[in-house]
Design an enzyme around this catalytic site. Structure first.
Site, PDB file in Angstrom:
ATOM      1  N   LEU A  59       1.042  -1.520   0.008  1.00 48.24           N
ATOM      2  CA  LEU A  59       0.108   0.045   0.147  1.00 48.24           C
ATOM      3  C   LEU A  59       0.955   1.049  -0.374  1.00 48.24           C
ATOM      4  O   LEU A  59       2.073   1.485   0.446  1.00 48.24           O
ATOM      5  CB  LEU A  59      -0.741   0.037   1.331  1.00 48.24           C
ATOM      6  CG  LEU A  59      -1.867  -1.125   1.292  1.00 48.24           C
ATOM      7  CD1 LEU A  59      -2.999  -0.641   2.299  1.00 48.24           C
ATOM      8  CD2 LEU A  59      -2.298  -1.625   0.205  1.00 48.24           C
ATOM      9  N   HIS A  60       0.263   2.262  -0.442  1.00 48.05           N
ATOM     10  CA  HIS A  60       0.928   3.720  -0.921  1.00 48.05           C
ATOM     11  C   HIS A  60      -0.014   5.135   0.165  1.00 48.05           C
ATOM     12  O   HIS A  60      -1.111   4.035  -0.190  1.00 48.05           O
ATOM     13  CB  HIS A  60       1.724   3.886  -1.967  1.00 48.05           C
ATOM     14  CG  HIS A  60       0.720   3.289  -3.169  1.00 48.05           C
ATOM     15  ND1 HIS A  60      -0.141   4.141  -3.593  1.00 48.05           N
ATOM     16  CD2 HIS A  60       0.932   2.604  -4.031  1.00 48.05           C
ATOM     17  CE1 HIS A  60      -0.275   3.627  -4.486  1.00 48.05           C
ATOM     18  NE2 HIS A  60      -0.131   2.687  -5.488  1.00 48.05           N
ATOM     19  N   HIS A  63      -3.682   4.341  -2.243  1.00 49.18           N
ATOM     20  CA  HIS A  63      -4.484   3.080  -1.619  1.00 49.18           C
ATOM     21  C   HIS A  63      -5.032   4.030  -0.557  1.00 49.18           C
ATOM     22  O   HIS A  63      -6.134   3.391   0.256  1.00 49.18           O
ATOM     23  CB  HIS A  63      -3.913   2.235  -1.738  1.00 49.18           C
ATOM     24  CG  HIS A  63      -3.445   1.105  -2.597  1.00 49.18           C
ATOM     25  ND1 HIS A  63      -1.501   1.200  -2.362  1.00 49.18           N
ATOM     26  CD2 HIS A  63      -3.943   0.541  -2.742  1.00 49.18           C
ATOM     27  CE1 HIS A  63      -1.399   0.130  -3.587  1.00 49.18           C
ATOM     28  NE2 HIS A  63      -2.595   0.301  -3.999  1.00 49.18           N
ATOM     29  N   GLN A 187      -8.060   6.191 -10.688  1.00 46.57           N
ATOM     30  CA  GLN A 187      -8.302   6.635 -12.382  1.00 46.57           C
ATOM     31  C   GLN A 187      -6.867   6.086 -13.201  1.00 46.57           C
ATOM     32  O   GLN A 187      -6.627   5.793 -14.168  1.00 46.57           O
ATOM     33  CB  GLN A 187      -8.001   7.369 -12.891  1.00 46.57           C
ATOM     34  CG  GLN A 187      -8.375   8.916 -14.195  1.00 46.57           C
ATOM     35  CD  GLN A 187      -9.495   7.874 -14.996  1.00 46.57           C
ATOM     36  OE1 GLN A 187     -10.487   7.641 -14.126  1.00 46.57           O
ATOM     37  NE2 GLN A 187      -9.221   7.695 -16.789  1.00 46.57           N
ATOM     38  N   LYS A 188      -5.770   5.832 -12.150  1.00 46.23           N
ATOM     39  CA  LYS A 188      -4.662   5.519 -12.947  1.00 46.23           C
ATOM     40  C   LYS A 188      -4.486   4.026 -14.414  1.00 46.23           C
ATOM     41  O   LYS A 188      -4.735   4.110 -14.871  1.00 46.23           O
ATOM     42  CB  LYS A 188      -3.484   5.590 -11.547  1.00 46.23           C
ATOM     43  CG  LYS A 188      -2.388   4.476 -12.232  1.00 46.23           C
ATOM     44  CD  LYS A 188      -1.451   4.619 -11.479  1.00 46.23           C
ATOM     45  CE  LYS A 188      -1.253   2.855 -11.246  1.00 46.23           C
ATOM     46  NZ  LYS A 188      -0.983   1.445 -11.680  1.00 46.23           N
ATOM     47  N   ARG A 226       4.362  -0.834  -7.605  1.00 50.37           N
ATOM     48  CA  ARG A 226       5.531  -0.892  -8.937  1.00 50.37           C
ATOM     49  C   ARG A 226       6.911  -0.156  -8.516  1.00 50.37           C
ATOM     50  O   ARG A 226       7.670  -0.371  -8.734  1.00 50.37           O
ATOM     51  CB  ARG A 226       5.194  -1.611 -10.075  1.00 50.37           C
ATOM     52  CG  ARG A 226       4.659  -3.105 -10.283  1.00 50.37           C
ATOM     53  CD  ARG A 226       4.585  -3.419 -11.820  1.00 50.37           C
ATOM     54  NE  ARG A 226       4.321  -4.957 -12.059  1.00 50.37           N
ATOM     55  CZ  ARG A 226       3.318  -5.329 -11.636  1.00 50.37           C
ATOM     56  NH1 ARG A 226       2.128  -4.743 -11.828  1.00 50.37           N
ATOM     57  NH2 ARG A 226       2.477  -6.702 -12.256  1.00 50.37           N
TER      58      ARG A 226
END
Length: 328
Positions: A59-60, A63, A187-188, A226
């Site tokens: 998670l970042h 998120h 939306q990414k 990633r």
């Protein structure tokens, strides 16, 4: 079954079954489908709105922004952490995909919006989600899988043919188990959002799909699990991806008053900027916002999705694949 009908059947003293689960501080961690369904029944009986954020962990802040939106809009919030094997091909990075469960749980525990916090974290095993097993080779798989035709084959689907079959399958399973009022995506992953919206519509699933803007690093790089593969130097250089997409958007914005704008001209503006890097560009595409079909021109009434996939070097060797898009 309606909550009141369930009470009538079970009696006024009905209480949801206890969970055979673990608790990390105030956040309950549910390890299997039965536990998740028991938790959901308790919320159903209280007629509470439930928000759901499906993740593959690592998670970042992106998120976290989805979780915070769910906390703001719902009575209860569930987050799932499950690295889904069926969206990886045999040659892809399933084994290397970052798994940081302890850190993820700590991060989720700290989130708070007006006193609302994450209520449950669903961390199922692969055997729970795929009772028939799930070899990575599609030809060897058995059991039920979900395909969303018409919007899964292009863009990312052209590069990774098994990907959206895996995504659609696991999201269908998760929706079946969690039954959320609202489900949240960023939306990414623009094509994923279109696939899921069509999935929910066509399978008559009673949930609302919420798509939130892409969360970005300070330099514009779209946040992604990633990104952990990249050195700081590559992260800095990868800012050119968003910069290039913005050049395409600026071209459209500066010409749209004159009438339909050539898709090729917009794409060329993106490619010219990306040409200033040493990265490998897989595609730059301008797509219809609902069908994802390539468009030859764009007008300001309909708009479109300008997207790209770029391969950049990993810190440990090899390449990482980054995707991004802007909405025109």
């Amino acid at each position: 079954m309606h909550p009141e009908a369930h009470r009538a059947k079970c009696g006024e003293n009905f209480k949801p079954p206890l969970y055979d689960s673990m608790t990390v501080s105030a956040v309950r961690v549910l390890r299997n489908v039965a536990q998740m369904r028991s938790w959901r029944m308790s919320s159903l009986l209280k007629q509470e709105k439930v928000g759901f954020v499906p993740t593959m962990g690592a998670l970042h802040a992106g998120h976290c922004s989805l979780v915070q939106q769910s906390l703001a809009e719902n009575d209860r919030t569930v987050v799932s952490i499950f690295v889904n094997p069926s969206q990886f091909a045999p040659h892809e990075d399933l084994d290397k995909y970052p798994r940081t469960l302890d850190t993820d749980l700590e991060m989720l525990e700290k989130l708070d919006v007006d006193g609302r916090r994450v209520d449950a974290i669903f961390v199922p095993k692969v055997s729970e989600m795929y009772p028939a097993g799930v070899p990575l080779d599609v030809e060897k798989q058995s059991g039920a899988f979900v395909t969303v035709q018409g919007c899964s084959e292009q863009l990312e689907g052209a590069q990774r043919p098994q990907f959206f079959r895996g995504v659609a399958t696991v999201v269908t399973k998760l929706l079946n188990v969690v039954q959320p009022t609202n489900i949240y995506f960023g939306q990414k992953d623009a094509q994923q959002c279109v696939v899921i919206r069509n999935l929910v519509r066509d399978l008559l699933i009673d949930t609302n799909v919420r798509v939130l803007p892409t969360f970005r690093e300070n330099n514009g790089l779209a946040m992604s699990s990633r990104n952990q593969y990249l050195s700081q130097k590559t992260k800095d250089e990868s800012a050119i991806i968003y910069k290039a997409l913005c050049e395409g958007k600026n071209y459209f914005d500066s010409h749209k008053a004159e009438g339909p704008v050539s898709a090729q001209s917009i794409i060329s503006a993106v490619r010219q900027t990306l040409a200033n890097s040493d990265f490998t560009v897989e595609y730059v595409s301008l797509s219809h916002p609902e069908t994802l079909e390539d468009v030859s021109s764009l007008d300001q009434e309909l708009g479109g999705i300008l997207s790209t996939a770029v391969r950049v070097p990993r810190e440990s060797g090899g390449e990482a694949r980054l995707i991004d898009n802007v909405v025109l």
